[in-house]
Design an enzyme around this catalytic site. Structure first.
Site, PDB file in Angstrom:
ATOM      1  N   TYR A 147      22.313  61.251 -13.570  1.00  0.00           N
ATOM      2  CA  TYR A 147      23.313  62.324 -13.603  1.00  0.00           C
ATOM      3  C   TYR A 147      23.640  62.602 -12.145  1.00  0.00           C
ATOM      4  CZ  TYR A 147      25.023  66.894 -15.470  1.00  0.00           C
ATOM      5  OH  TYR A 147      25.767  67.987 -15.862  1.00  0.00           O
ATOM      6  N   HIS A 152      30.611  65.734 -10.953  1.00  0.00           N
ATOM      7  CA  HIS A 152      30.470  65.798 -12.413  1.00  0.00           C
ATOM      8  C   HIS A 152      29.497  66.908 -12.809  1.00  0.00           C
ATOM      9  CE1 HIS A 152      30.094  64.611 -16.591  1.00  0.00           C
ATOM     10  NE2 HIS A 152      28.788  64.462 -16.455  1.00  0.00           N
ATOM     11  N   GLU A 219      30.796  55.089 -15.860  1.00  0.00           N
ATOM     12  CA  GLU A 219      29.554  54.917 -15.112  1.00  0.00           C
ATOM     13  C   GLU A 219      29.435  53.457 -14.657  1.00  0.00           C
ATOM     14  OE1 GLU A 219      26.061  56.598 -16.885  1.00  0.00           O
ATOM     15  OE2 GLU A 219      27.185  58.080 -18.049  1.00  0.00           O
ATOM     16  N   THR A 366      28.069  59.865 -15.112  1.00  0.00           N
ATOM     17  CA  THR A 366      29.527  59.912 -14.947  1.00  0.00           C
ATOM     18  C   THR A 366      29.901  60.020 -13.471  1.00  0.00           C
ATOM     19  OG1 THR A 366      29.619  61.065 -17.040  1.00  0.00           O
ATOM     20  CG2 THR A 366      31.593  61.160 -15.675  1.00  0.00           C
TER      21      THR A 366
HETATM   22 CA    CA Z   1      26.023  59.623 -19.103  1.00  0.00          CA
END
Ligand code: CA
Length: 437
Positions: A147, A152, A219, A366
């Site tokens: 993450y 994001h 991603e 992301t």
């Molecule tokens: Ca993800």
């Protein structure tokens, strides 16, 4: 590439990192000679096998190995290239991947006639990309989704938590991640059914329904290329020797299922119904010319510190094509926006002694940039459905609809020369007809 006898192929490549091939390569191709990605091909008459790609030509590595083109290498490449995954090849280690790459650079460079001039034989080794189907290139053992985009994480925090404290207190101290489900990772082109599950649309109790807020997540993922035993850890300095290469990764996400289930232990059924990867693994060696520094970071604990440039300049695009409409680009982002780099992700993943194995996959999370054009999910682009994306025929999108096709692209450019990852394509199918539960 002019290669005089005083230079090894590796030295010659350093002098000219962008050699030309005797195979035709269009100027806008993702697969010039300096890319040489690895994948698994098959078709009606060929069992699965390892391949690389130059322009629109796919090279059957098992045929080259059998004919002795890698005979200077000590390993049994015929065996590892005749498998339905790259795991056994990757397990041979970085010196072997690099030696195979250098041999391929030599065999296919403009002035090398060793394959070019064997017209009859070469047709056994060379196929048109249109003739083959791509399979999932690795047998994925474990899968972790990070993450790692500050933008994001901030956007999600702004939408769903306290706008004054959008980032949780740990975020700038460690690369946050969750363990995902490896079996539902599939190769580009595999359609994905809209998931059904518990959603809580009115906040007055759950209903069972097909997801109404189906999203993509832009991603990139890296493939672990070296085991580390349980109880050992990989430093940031060692990490890149443990990475084979990268793929585009679409982490499909059902936002409404996620919203209801994710507290307290994180995403579960909102993420494990289908994640899609591009079919060619681009190696770290091919990415080397595109190395850049990542964003500045706040101070970190010593095990997460690193030296040198640890990010890569990879342009990322997402296109959505509704059925019967023109595709529209909805996102233009870049891998270099990521706050945490892959070396830090792997160092953190193993700092407790967690053993990683060849074929494990780590996705970035992301990848959003600073402005709306660069946001890597519909959740952010439409700000959780508040805004919509307009199509020229009057259609609009807030989240994905049935039969939409999501296409992700990734490419690198330097000094006017380019290479890319190919495409990661996903078609959304309607939800299974289910009995009401
Ligand atoms: Ca993800």
């Amino acid at each position: 590439m002019h290669q005089d006898s005083n230079h090894s192929p590796e030295e010659a490549l350093k002098m000219n990192p962008f050699p030309a091939s005797w195979l035709p390569v269009a100027a806008d191709s993702d697969f010039p000679l300096w890319n040489l990605p690895f994948g698994i091909i098959h078709n009606a008459w060929l069992k699965p096998r390892a391949a690389t790609r130059i322009g629109d030509t796919v090279v059957d590595l098992s045929v080259l190995a059998e004919a002795g083109y890698f005979s200077t290498l000590p390993q049994d490449l015929v065996r590892v290239f005749r498998q339905d995954s790259l795991n056994d090849f990757i397990a041979l280690g970085k010196p072997v991947w690099k030696a195979v790459r250098e041999r391929l650079l030599s065999i296919f460079s403009e002035e090398d006639g060793s394959l070019r001039d064997k017209v009859v034989f070469r047709n056994q080794a060379l196929l048109s990309a249109k003739e083959v189907e791509m399979l999932l290139p690795v047998r994925v053992g474990d899968y972790t989704d990070f993450y790692s985009s500050l933008e994001h994480a901030t956007n999600v925090g702004l939408m769903f938590r306290d706008p004054k404290n959008a980032l949780l207190p740990n975020w700038k101290h460690l690369p946050v991640a969750y363990h995902g489900h490896s079996s539902s990772i599939m190769v580009s082109g595999t359609p994905v059914k809209r998931p059904s599950g518990q959603i809580n649309p009115g906040n007055d109790g759950p209903v069972f329904s097909p997801s109404r807020n189906l999203d993509f997540e832009l991603e990139m993922a890296f493939v672990v290329g070296k085991d580390n035993p349980s109880g050992s850890s990989v430093s940031t300095a060692e990490a890149e020797d443990h990475i084979f290469g990268m793929m585009i990764f679409n982490d499909l996400s059902a936002r409404d299922i996620q919203k209801w289930e994710y507290v307290p232990l994180g995403p579960f059924l909102s993420k494990n119904f289908g994640s899609v990867v591009s079919p060619w693994i681009v190696t770290m060696e091919a990415l080397e010319p595109f190395r850049v520094a990542g964003p500045p970071q706040d101070p970190v604990l010593p095990y997460l510190s690193f030296e040198g440039k640890r990010s890569f300049d990879i342009r990322l695009e997402v296109w959505i094509q509704p059925e019967g409409a023109e595709a529209k680009r909805v996102c233009l982002s870049n891998f270099r926006y990521l706050y945490w780099n892959m070396a830090q992700q792997l160092a953190h993943h193993t700092v407790n002694g967690c053993n990683m194995r060849v074929g494990d996959l780590c996705a970035s999370g992301t990848i959003s940039g600073p402005d709306r054009e660069s946001f890597g999910s519909l959740l952010e682009i439409t700000w959780n459905g508040r805004d919509s994306i307009q199509y020229s025929d009057g259609r609009e999108r807030t989240f994905l609809e049935d039969h939409d096709v999501v296409v992700m692209k990734a490419s690198c450019e330097k000094d006017g020369l380019r290479m890319g990852f190919g495409e990661c394509v996903t078609r959304i199918l309607p939800a299974l007809q289910t009995l009401s539960k």
